[in-house]
Scaffold this motif. Structure first.
Motif, mmCIF file in Angstrom:
data_model
loop_
_atom_site.group_PDB
_atom_site.id
_atom_site.type_symbol
_atom_site.label_atom_id
_atom_site.label_comp_id
_atom_site.label_asym_id
_atom_site.label_seq_id
_atom_site.Cartn_x
_atom_site.Cartn_y
_atom_site.Cartn_z
ATOM 1 N N LYS A 228 0.866 -1.192 0.000
ATOM 2 C CA LYS A 228 0.000 0.000 0.000
ATOM 3 C C LYS A 228 0.899 1.238 0.000
ATOM 4 C CE LYS A 228 -3.793 -2.280 2.442
ATOM 5 N NZ LYS A 228 -4.650 -2.277 3.662
ATOM 6 N N PHE A 229 0.709 2.066 -1.015
ATOM 7 C CA PHE A 229 1.633 3.176 -1.219
ATOM 8 C C PHE A 229 0.885 4.501 -1.363
ATOM 9 C CE2 PHE A 229 2.997 -0.600 -3.764
ATOM 10 C CZ PHE A 229 3.886 -1.116 -2.816
ATOM 11 N N ASP A 230 -0.062 4.722 -0.478
ATOM 12 C CA ASP A 230 -0.967 5.853 -0.649
ATOM 13 C C ASP A 230 -0.646 7.032 0.261
ATOM 14 O OD1 ASP A 230 -1.622 4.510 1.640
ATOM 15 O OD2 ASP A 230 -3.762 4.343 1.222
ATOM 16 N N PHE A 231 0.570 7.130 0.735
ATOM 17 C CA PHE A 231 0.947 8.302 1.515
ATOM 18 C C PHE A 231 2.441 8.537 1.365
ATOM 19 C CE2 PHE A 231 2.205 4.974 4.358
ATOM 20 C CZ PHE A 231 3.248 5.489 5.096
ATOM 21 N N GLY A 232 2.879 9.709 1.789
ATOM 22 C CA GLY A 232 4.304 9.997 1.738
ATOM 23 C C GLY A 232 4.717 10.683 0.447
ATOM 24 N N PHE A 233 6.023 10.770 0.234
ATOM 25 C CA PHE A 233 6.624 11.502 -0.873
ATOM 26 C C PHE A 233 6.449 10.728 -2.172
ATOM 27 C CE2 PHE A 233 10.441 13.184 -3.126
ATOM 28 C CZ PHE A 233 10.115 14.523 -3.072
ATOM 29 N N GLU A 268 9.963 2.882 -13.940
ATOM 30 C CA GLU A 268 9.140 1.674 -14.087
ATOM 31 C C GLU A 268 7.889 1.764 -13.215
ATOM 32 O OE1 GLU A 268 11.254 -2.035 -13.693
ATOM 33 O OE2 GLU A 268 13.075 -1.174 -14.565
ATOM 34 N N VAL A 269 8.050 2.301 -12.007
ATOM 35 C CA VAL A 269 6.888 2.493 -11.126
ATOM 36 C C VAL A 269 5.879 3.431 -11.779
ATOM 37 C CG1 VAL A 269 6.132 3.458 -8.916
ATOM 38 C CG2 VAL A 269 8.159 1.996 -9.010
ATOM 39 N N GLN A 270 6.374 4.492 -12.399
ATOM 40 C CA GLN A 270 5.483 5.415 -13.102
ATOM 41 C C GLN A 270 4.713 4.703 -14.213
ATOM 42 O OE1 GLN A 270 8.545 8.340 -14.078
ATOM 43 N NE2 GLN A 270 7.527 9.861 -12.790
ATOM 44 N N LYS A 271 5.394 3.829 -14.943
ATOM 45 C CA LYS A 271 4.735 3.091 -16.027
ATOM 46 C C LYS A 271 3.659 2.154 -15.494
ATOM 47 C CE LYS A 271 8.648 3.216 -19.236
ATOM 48 N NZ LYS A 271 9.706 2.414 -19.922
ATOM 49 N N LEU A 272 3.811 1.743 -14.234
ATOM 50 C CA LEU A 272 2.790 0.899 -13.602
ATOM 51 C C LEU A 272 1.588 1.720 -13.135
ATOM 52 C CD1 LEU A 272 5.064 -1.390 -11.354
ATOM 53 C CD2 LEU A 272 3.930 -2.012 -13.503
ATOM 54 N N GLY A 273 1.643 3.031 -13.360
ATOM 55 C CA GLY A 273 0.569 3.911 -12.896
ATOM 56 C C GLY A 273 0.798 4.429 -11.494
ATOM 57 N N GLY A 274 2.050 4.301 -11.000
ATOM 58 C CA GLY A 274 2.336 4.652 -9.624
ATOM 59 C C GLY A 274 3.029 5.979 -9.419
ATOM 60 N N GLY A 275 2.823 6.911 -10.316
ATOM 61 C CA GLY A 275 3.482 8.202 -10.181
ATOM 62 C C GLY A 275 3.181 8.902 -8.877
ATOM 63 N N ARG A 276 1.974 8.703 -8.360
ATOM 64 C CA ARG A 276 1.583 9.336 -7.096
ATOM 65 C C ARG A 276 1.714 8.393 -5.906
ATOM 66 N NH1 ARG A 276 1.952 14.751 -7.150
ATOM 67 N NH2 ARG A 276 1.408 15.456 -9.255
ATOM 68 N N TRP A 277 2.185 7.162 -6.147
ATOM 69 C CA TRP A 277 2.512 6.292 -5.019
ATOM 70 C C TRP A 277 3.718 6.873 -4.290
ATOM 71 C CZ3 TRP A 277 2.654 1.022 -8.099
ATOM 72 C CH2 TRP A 277 1.349 0.681 -8.473
ATOM 73 N N ASP A 278 3.839 6.561 -3.013
ATOM 74 C CA ASP A 278 5.001 7.078 -2.282
ATOM 75 C C ASP A 278 6.255 6.284 -2.637
ATOM 76 O OD1 ASP A 278 5.683 5.018 -0.143
ATOM 77 O OD2 ASP A 278 3.573 5.342 0.325
ATOM 78 N N THR A 279 7.392 6.757 -2.153
ATOM 79 C CA THR A 279 8.679 6.209 -2.580
ATOM 80 C C THR A 279 8.876 4.744 -2.219
ATOM 81 O OG1 THR A 279 9.656 7.167 -0.573
ATOM 82 C CG2 THR A 279 9.899 8.414 -2.607
ATOM 83 N N SER A 280 8.149 4.250 -1.230
ATOM 84 C CA SER A 280 8.284 2.836 -0.866
ATOM 85 C C SER A 280 7.752 1.911 -1.959
ATOM 86 C CB SER A 280 7.562 2.547 0.455
ATOM 87 O OG SER A 280 6.158 2.706 0.324
#
Length: 292
Positions: A228-233, A268-280
């Protein structure tokens, strides 16, 4: 004392609030989205202004926390920028994470107008801003920093002048380079432990008290384990910062092989749609690799 604040994002909003709540200061704010400025003023009892110049007029100190070099130039030396209206002797304190080059450029522009300028990027994330416990890395002239430091203290637990203009931004690059390697190492370690069938919460409880322990381990292991990567930087912001680091490294000749690699992992994280996921979210790469 009159104070202006430009930029009310996830960091600037609470930081400006501490100047009122802790410092008892009169603060006028500007934000590109006027509704957010109005919301801040209602919450903290401050005033709003329609432009950076209007906010900075008659202010003794002007703070900014915006997105990047171009945003910073716009709110300082742009047609309606703060530098157009600041009175001689006023000090501009910039908390944006930007390049050392723009910090030196704006320091020179400020001095040409009889103004002070301190580049003062921060570390500690949204939680640090909300709790007023940020670390602030500063560059500029000692006399300007000495005047600004009591105000910066209202939202920080550590602040220090590290050298001339640009030194704060360079120190923030050191910070982000160190974090990039730590987060990638933690992602690899947790993924390895999970693949090995270990109870990772228990493993982290043990190893965090030894030589492997770090702030990242203490504060980000749970999100990595849970996926779960819905907070932080955000990863988008980290890539912006790492881009600044890599650009500076090409100037000063310091090799950054691990940083360059982690930057691509965040791509790669961005390509997964995780641009707004936190750094973890670096650990999400391994889950994606498992599916491919």
């Amino acid at each position: 004392m009159r104070v202006a604040w430009i930029g009310l994002g996830v960091m600037g909003y609470p930081m400006a609030g501490h100047l009122v709540a802790r410092g008892g200061l009169q603060v006028t704010v500007y934000n590109r989205t006027a509704a957010k400025a109005a919301k801040w003023a209602e919450a903290f009892g401050g005033a709003t202004a329609p432009t950076p110049a209007a906010a900075a007029k008659d202010a003794d100190f002007v703070f900014a926390c915006v997105g990047n070099d171009d945003d910073l130039r716009q709110v300082t030396t742009g047609p309606e920028g703060a530098f157009q209206a600041m009175k001689p002797g006023a000090v501009f304190i910039d908390h944006t994470t930007a390049s050392a080059r723009v910090a030196r450029e704006l320091h020179a522009a400020a001095k040409g107008r009889g103004l002070g300028f301190v580049d003062a990027p921060v570390s500690g994330g949204q939680a640090g801003a909300e709790n007023g416990v940020l670390t602030v890395m500063c560059g500029g002239d000692p006399e300007d920093y000495a005047r600004a430091e009591p105000l910066i203290a209202h939202f920080s637990r550590m602040r220090k002048l590290l050298g001339p203009a640009g030194s704060g931004q360079l120190a923030k690059m050191v910070n982000q380079i160190a974090i990039a390697g730590l987060v990638q190492g933690l992602a690899e370690a947790i993924n390895f432990g999970m693949k090995a069938g270990l109870p990772m919460e228990d493993v982290i409880e043990v190893i965090s008290k030894g030589a492997a322990g770090s702030w990242q381990m203490e504060n980000r292991h749970k999100t990595m384990i849970a996926g779960k990567f819905d907070f932080g930087f955000a990863a988008d912001w980290m890539r912006k910062d790492l881009g600044i680091c890599l650009d500076e490294s090409r100037r000063n000749g310091a090799p950054l092989p691990v940083t360059a690699l982690v930057d691509q992992f965040y791509a790669e994280v961005q390509k997964l749609g995780g641009g707004r996921w936190d750094t973890s979210s670096l650990i999400a790469r391994f889950q994606n690799l498992d599916r491919s």
